[in-house]
Design a protein around this motif. Structure first.
Motif, PDB file in Angstrom:
ATOM      1  N   LEU A  60       0.835  -1.203   0.000  1.00  0.00           N
ATOM      2  CA  LEU A  60       0.000   0.000   0.000  1.00  0.00           C
ATOM      3  C   LEU A  60       0.873   1.257   0.000  1.00  0.00           C
ATOM      4  N   LEU A  62       0.972   3.615  -2.338  1.00  0.00           N
ATOM      5  CA  LEU A  62       0.430   4.536  -3.348  1.00  0.00           C
ATOM      6  C   LEU A  62       0.931   4.206  -4.753  1.00  0.00           C
ATOM      7  N   MET A 229      -3.068   2.298  -5.979  1.00  0.00           N
ATOM      8  CA  MET A 229      -3.468   2.138  -4.583  1.00  0.00           C
ATOM      9  C   MET A 229      -4.659   1.202  -4.483  1.00  0.00           C
TER      10      MET A 229
END
Length: 455
Positions: A60, A62, A229
């Motif tokens: 995670l 981005l 994401m």
């Protein structure tokens, strides 16, 4: 370059990438049990949760590591854009964790169950450093500095484990000592990786950096990162919530054989496919980004051949001898039999999913992030609903079928998307790669089934 020399260099680079995986494998097999013995079951249980969150946070990010790897691989040699990509990606990770730290502290103060405030800070520093280090690692791999990337990964994992073991022995076997030692080692690992990647990538471009004003901005990352994401969230959910569903709708005891079966099935993919993807993805990205169909065709053919050999051979062997392998691995624990049964159902789908790395790399090369995110989210929702339904009906075998189908469908849909994205000469190399993948997988499946009947 002479073809023979090129092959030797490719073999050396691939060997280096496999060597880098050995450090993590060594930690998993030898050091984690030592941590468990030193810390005790209760404290190590908290450590296991923290390490699981760490693995989740790496996904995670981005989408920064994927964007850095893809854009640096596509950037021409001597272009100052490459170093700006690395700098901007690193700043985004630092800003992300600076923003997450107050939230983590608030959650820690409200819950107050497992971690102290200082432990939360140490955990967040560790997560941030490891995530930023992964960005530098992606940059090195994108520029094909495999020796440096492999050495940093191998020695980073080994030294972090050894230093933590020493701290637990010399200071005190506590959760705080574990977390702060891990955080300190992770920060040093990140710093060394960043400095080394900056020098290797920037050595040819820094003299010209002032002449080339890069358009790489935070907005550039965030535009593409939104889709990535979602892609990461969906992937993390579908690969982790199945255990939560099983524990909630069945029982925690039912999770153990299923978790062990899934871990065993994923071993050939994580151990053998990962280095192959790291080796070939920069070449695929460069050939597609520069509109070089002939080079893309050759690279994809080699990619399909190598990833098929390194994943399908061990997968077929594991499927054929799953019962003696699980018995030897788990011993007389009472779960070997159900684990072998679940492996028999899960493994064919996961083997097909391993070949899904080929269309994945093609889609990344075309920056088709929005489709990948949408597909992943849709398949995740359908899969988790189906998982809840079959577990509610009391069938773990059906849950295995659901996940085998998920991996197969994900691969097929990715190939279908590739067919729609390309045309002309590019479509020909995509079709050729898909046909080769289907032919090799079908051949392995038929031979494995025949051997199963004969054995």
């Amino acid at each position: 370059m002479d073809p023979a020399i090129r092959k030797r260099c490719a073999g050396r680079d691939l060997s280096l990438l496999y060597g880098s995986k050995f450090g993590a494998l060594l930690v998993g097999l030898l050091v984690l049990p030592a941590f468990s013995r030193i810390l005790g079951p209760d404290t190590f249980g908290i450590v296991a949760v923290v390490l699981s969150v760490q693995a989740l946070m790496l996904m995670l990010d981005l989408g920064v590591s994927i964007i850095v790897g893809r854009d640096i691989a596509a950037a021409p040699d001597g272009d100052a854009t490459a170093i700006r990509i690395l700098q901007t990606g690193t700043r985004i990770i630092v800003a992300l964790y600076a923003a997450l730290l107050p939230i983590a502290l608030a959650v820690g103060m409200v819950s107050g169950a497992w971690l102290s405030i200082t432990d939360v800070v140490a955990s967040m520093l560790m997560f941030a450093a490891l995530t930023a280090q992964n960005v530098g690692q992606s940059a090195l791999l994108a520029r094909r500095h495999f020796g440096t990337a492999s050495a940093l990964q191998f020695f980073g994992a080994i030294l972090r484990a050894v230093i933590t073991l020493a701290a637990l022995h010399l200071i005190t076997p506590s959760l705080s000592v574990f977390l702060w030692t891990q955080a300190g080692c992770a920060i040093v690992h990140w710093f060394v990786t960043y400095v080394r990647s900056f020098r290797l990538i920037g050595v040819d471009v820094l003299p010209n950096a002032s002449a080339a004003r890069s358009k790489v901005t935070v907005a550039h990352f965030l535009r593409q990162g939104r889709s990535l994401m979602l892609f990461g969230l969906a992937g993390a959910a579908v690969m982790n919530l199945d255990k939560v569903i099983l524990a909630g709708l069945a029982s925690p005891a039912a999770v153990t054989p299923y978790f062990l079966a899934m871990s065993l099935c994923m071993a050939p993919v994580t151990a053998f496919a990962g280095p192959v993807v790291q080796f070939f993805q920069p070449r695929i990205v460069r050939s597609i980004a520069t509109a070089n169909p002939s080079d893309a065709a050759v690279t994809l053919r080699q990619f399909v051949n190598v990833i098929s050999v390194v994943t399908l051979f061990p997968t077929a062997a594991l499927w054929l001898f799953r019962e003696p392998i699980t018995s030897a691995w788990l011993g007389d624990t009472g779960v070997a039999a159900p684990v072998a049964t679940y492996v028999g159902v899960l493994l064919p789908g996961l083997a097909c999913g391993a070949l899904g790395y080929v269309p994945y790399c093609i889609l990344v090369a075309r920056k088709d992030y929005t489709f990948q995110a949408s597909m992943s989210a849709a398949l995740t929702i359908v899969t988790l609903i189906a998982a809840a339904a079959v577990v509610g009906a009391g069938s773990v075998i059906a849950l295995c079928v659901v996940y085998a189908v998920y991996h197969t469908v994900s691969t097929l849909v990715s190939w279908m998307r590739c067919f729609r994205l390309f045309d002309g000469g590019e479509l020909r190399f995509v079709r050729a790669a898909a046909a080769r993948s289907a032919f090799i997988f079908s051949g392995f499946a038929l031979v494995t089934a025949a051997l199963a009947l004969w054995i």
